[in-house]
Design a protein around this motif. Structure first.
Motif, short mmCIF file in Angstrom:
data_model
loop_
_atom_site.label_atom_id
_atom_site.label_comp_id
_atom_site.label_asym_id
_atom_site.label_seq_id
_atom_site.Cartn_x
_atom_site.Cartn_y
_atom_site.Cartn_z
N LEU A 90 -6.48 -2.21 -1.75
CA LEU A 90 -8.50 -2.86 -1.44
C LEU A 90 -8.46 -1.11 -0.50
N TYR B 151 -13.69 0.16 1.04
CA TYR B 151 -13.53 -1.16 -0.04
C TYR B 151 -13.65 -0.51 -1.11
N TYR C 250 -12.45 -3.02 -7.38
CA TYR C 250 -12.10 -5.18 -7.69
C TYR C 250 -12.27 -6.00 -6.59
N LEU D 218 -13.62 -10.63 -5.37
CA LEU D 218 -12.10 -10.17 -5.78
C LEU D 218 -12.59 -10.02 -7.52
N PHE E 98 -7.79 -7.20 -10.48
CA PHE E 98 -6.89 -6.98 -9.83
C PHE E 98 -5.37 -7.43 -10.04
#
Length: 434
Positions: A155, A188, A192, A210, A214
């Motif tokens: 991520l 980041y 996601y 999140l 993912f």
């Protein structure tokens, strides 16, 4: 007549107590004072040397607590003393006190079998390399899966493709995380991960959500993670991630629901996942200063990053508890699944999970439970588990003893391993288990 009836009642209680375990004679005024003095000395030394900021310790039998004490502070500022109601991040003790306990209940109810295979229960893994792995192999860590995968690091990235971490401090790598330095320009993945609540996304930290899409990439990585010989002991967090998936699909319930049913039957309330849902943040011990992923001192959310991406409810970690709640579970297990006359788990299942089914092959594990090859600290019939955050619990029915040690040794950094170099927990276990 009253004296005769009273005598019969006393004899009945003694007989009932003996039916659960063969207790060691307890010398409250002798052994116990000596053990308490030993623990006090060990704790004073540990706090002085900075093994951890604070701790809870309970020594007990199958029937009651012998020693129950709190030591130190929440962190090194020494502003907040450790209290009995404070809860600690249990880390891998969650493997036993969460996913394994739930599995024991389901095995006892014939809702899942140790011979059940991953691919038969979890559709995602049906045609993968790990489809034939059994629940038994997962619980004994003989699946051949790699120890762990840092899922969360996918991520993160940097604008110029430079490494996320380096082993030397520099202008671009100024802050320490574990034994590495963190790139100051980390980005980041917005596909996601977002920093505001988003519908149907999973909260993984106080300011992080999140995308559940993912998880497909996570499961795909697990499906190809069988890099060690099957049947050989290799301790792996991935095993318990799969156990969680198996029991959730089998029951249609989430892991936290399954465990809460057991905790409620035991009458314990200072234990569970995502502690801010059931206690105040003031009662949660802080863990690491995370300069890498969460950019914060982690408190009230799980320390383990894999458990974090599952919203704090995972098979490998995620539970928080105080020592008193764990003591109740210890008493239940030491009494063959029975607590205060209520059969929480089937006695034959407790025995099956806490024995060493693979000891003849040199593998000293129970099902879920940690066992050790007998040495200067551990006996053949000891069983329990430890946790990365500095937690420990072990018990032995033969000596009629259990020990719980909860610490937050990873505050402020996981590099502090002083308690392990000193065999801190093992020395106390040996002392009270003789």
């Amino acid at each position: 007549m009253r004296k005769i009836i009273f005598s019969l009642i006393i004899i009945s209680f003694v007989f009932l107590g003996m039916s659960f375990h063969s207790p060691k004679k307890i010398n409250i005024d002798g052994d116990n004072k000596e053990n308490e003095a030993y623990i006090d000395s060990m704790m004073q030394n540990a706090l002085k040397k900075g093994f951890f900021p604070g701790a809870q310790i309970i020594v007990g039998t199958g029937d009651f607590n012998l020693i129950s004490k709190n030591y130190g502070y929440h962190d090194y500022t020494k502003k907040q003393l450790v209290k009995t109601d404070d809860v600690f991040d249990l880390a891998s003790m969650s493997k036993v006190l969460g996913a394994t306990l739930a599995t024991m209940r389901l095995v006892g109810e014939n809702k899942i079998k140790l011979t059940d295979r991953v691919g038969e229960i979890v559709p995602f893994y049906k045609n993968t390399a790990i489809a034939d792995l059994t629940l038994f192999e997962l619980l004994t860590h003989t699946s051949g899966l790699t120890p762990s995968i840092t899922f969360y690091q996918s991520l993160l990235s940097t604008p110029d493709g430079s490494p996320l971490l380096r082993d030397k401090k520099s202008e671009n790598y100024p802050e320490l995380f574990d034994n590495m330095y963190v790139n100051k320009n980390i980005i980041y993945d917005s596909k996601y991960l977002v920093f505001q609540p988003k519908e149907n996304w999973v909260q993984i930290y106080k300011n992080m959500w999140l995308n559940p899409e993912f998880y497909k990439t996570v499961y795909a990585q697990i499906a190809t993670a069988n890099t060690n010989p099957r049947g050989k002991y290799v301790y792996s967090d991935l095993n318990l991630l799969l156990v969680k998936q198996m029991i959730e699909i089998k029951t249609g319930k989430k892991l936290d629901q399954l465990t809460n049913e057991i905790y409620n039957e035991l009458g314990i309330s200072k234990i569970g996942y995502n502690p801010l849902k059931w206690t105040s943040i003031e009662n949660v011990m802080p863990t690491e200063v995370d300069n890498f992923f969460r950019k914060d001192t982690v408190k009230g959310y799980v320390h383990d990053e894999a458990a974090a991406i599952f919203g704090g409810v995972s098979g490998n970690a995620g539970l928080f508890a105080n020592a008193e709640s764990i003591a109740v579970i210890c008493k239940m297990l030491m009494n063959n699944g029975n607590y205060k006359g209520k059969q929480i788990l089937k006695a034959k299942v407790v025995k099956e999970f806490t024995d060493s089914p693979l000891a003849k092959e040199g593998i000293y594990r129970g099902l879920g439970f940690d066992k050790r090859k007998p040495d200067e600290f551990f006996k053949a019939n000891d069983f329990g588990h430890t946790g990365f955050t500095g937690t420990f619990f072990f018990m032995n029915r033969d000596t009629n003893r259990f020990l719980i040690i909860l610490t937050n040794r990873v505050n402020p950094t996981r590099t502090n391993r002083l308690m392990y170099k000193d065999d801190f927990s093992a020395k106390i276990w040996r002392q009270i288990n003789e």
